[in-house]
Scaffold this active site. Structure first.
Site, short mmCIF file in Angstrom:
data_model
loop_
_atom_site.label_atom_id
_atom_site.label_comp_id
_atom_site.label_asym_id
_atom_site.label_seq_id
_atom_site.Cartn_x
_atom_site.Cartn_y
_atom_site.Cartn_z
CB SER A 195 -0.94 -0.10 1.33
OG SER A 195 -0.25 -0.19 2.29
CG ASP B 208 -3.86 6.37 6.20
OD1 ASP B 208 -2.82 6.29 6.71
OD2 ASP B 208 -4.47 5.73 5.19
CG HIS C 243 -0.84 4.19 4.25
ND1 HIS C 243 -2.15 3.86 4.67
CD2 HIS C 243 -0.05 3.08 3.79
CE1 HIS C 243 -2.23 2.49 4.29
NE2 HIS C 243 -0.95 2.02 3.65
#
Length: 383
Positions: free
Chosen positions: A59, A346, A349
């Site tokens: 991610s 977030d 990340h």
């Protein structure tokens, strides 16, 4: 939302939280400082002679490969992409990822995701195969349902190779361009957060920390050798960054402090990856492997945030609950306004600004952050 759903299981595995102590820093950070912007600001793309870049990862580098999957690991909705020119794309950031910045510094366009590169023309400057929740091991990230493990990412790359080979007139015509291309690989974080440390996995009962890191690195080396056999020659191997102080970990601490348990596992893994890089360089003289020390760089930013223009270190810009880290950024949730002052976008990340700074450091940093040479030097390297 996806990461929060799966990582609810992580709490019981991590145990009590303690203050994280990062080692002293004597390194260099080119381009770092309060004045460094995001979204490629101030990054002059040069002519490096690199025709393409191919990205494999999770991610931290995914740019939309999970969008069409039946997956809980997606970021193709607002406010993700709030600072990205194209809006939400599937990037787990408010804007750029680290590899977006590296692509621009190499003089390349932003790379398409694998589904977007359905033609050889679309793939000429490279493709991003990274998938959120993916790992070195195929069973990593199963709590998120759909994801593309590293082995499958390599198979997807083989499909792209077939397309490019047909367009360019055969494998022999393609090989010189492949040998000059950059292959960025960043794997491993999910093999801990979404495998080894998950209570619904049996992995921790099967392996102790040392055995597991050895298993991962042995598999990692095989996968990198597969890419080598497919024609890759210039490899950028990104180490796993510190995860002890991400907002989700702080949110789960009764005292709102970092949880070093994860980093105690990651550090030995990173050390073995460095040793793997040295071994690959010794045994593949016509290729070059470099190691990007994301752990050292993230640790430095967390230790001295004000030196780099950050003022918010303990919570996400977008999220719900304590530290905006209990539940990650949900659709249409209102994010913070002063995003350039936040380290974390977030619950898990970094912000675009951190990604851009890390990309710059990987591109032209010293051997204390990228070893044995930086990406700019790798681009110019010839066997």
């Amino acid at each position: 939302m996806a990461a929060a759903a799966a990582l609810l299981l992580l709490l019981s595995a991590l145990g009590g939280a303690a203050a994280q102590v990062f080692p002293p820093w004597n390194g260099t950070f080119p381009g770092f400082g309060p004045g460094s912007g995001g979204g490629g600001a101030g990054a002059a793309a040069g002519t490096t002679g690199v025709p393409a870049m191919f990205v494999f990862g999770d991610s931290l580098t995914d740019n939309g490969n999970n969008n069409d999957l039946q997956s809980l690991a997606k970021a193709n909705y607002p406010p993700y992409g709030i600072d990205f020119a194209g809006g939400p794309t599937g990037r787990f950031s408010n804007g750029y990822t680290m590899v977006d910045e590296i692509a621009q510094l190499l003089g390349l366009p932003l790379l398409p995701s694998h589904p977007s590169a359905s033609s050889a023309d679309a793939a000429l400057h490279g493709v991003n195969f990274a998938s959120a929740a993916a790992g070195i091991l195929d069973n990593t990230g199963q709590n998120f349902v759909g994801r593309i493990p590293f082995n499958q990412q390599i198979k997807n790359f083989e499909q792209t190779l077939d397309q490019l080979s047909r367009k360019l007139g055969g494998a022999s015509k393609l090989a010189p361009s492949l040998a000059r291309s950059i292959f960025y690989v960043g794997m491993g974080s999910n093999d801990y957060l979404n495998n080894y440390l998950m209570p619904n996995y049996n992995t921790r009962n099967e392996y102790n920390g040392d055995q597991y890191s050895t298993l991962l690195v042995q598999q990692y080396a095989k996968q990198l050798n597969t890419l080598y056999n497919l024609g890759a020659r210039k490899f950028v191997i990104a180490g796993v960054g510190s995860m002890a102080c991400i907002p989700n970990m702080r949110a789960r601490s009764p005292r709102n402090v970092c949880s070093p348990d994860v980093d105690d596992l990651i550090i030995p893994f990173n050390n073995k990856v460095k040793a793997m890089v040295n071994n690959l360089n010794a045994n593949r003289p016509n290729a070059r492997f470099i190691y990007v020390d994301n752990y050292a760089m993230i640790s430095e930013v967390l230790r001295n945030p004000w030196s780099y223009g950050f003022s918010v270190v303990d919570r996400g810009c977008c999220g719900i609950g304590r530290n905006r880290g209990m539940i990650t950024c949900l659709p249409f949730l209102r994010p913070c306004l002063n995003r350039n002052t936040y380290i974390f976008w977030d619950a898990f990340h970094p912000t675009e600004r951190v990604n851009v700074l890390l990309g710059k450091a990987a591109f032209n940093g010293g051997t204390d952050v990228v070893y044995p040479m930086n990406i700019q030097q790798l681009a110019a390297w010839q066997p």
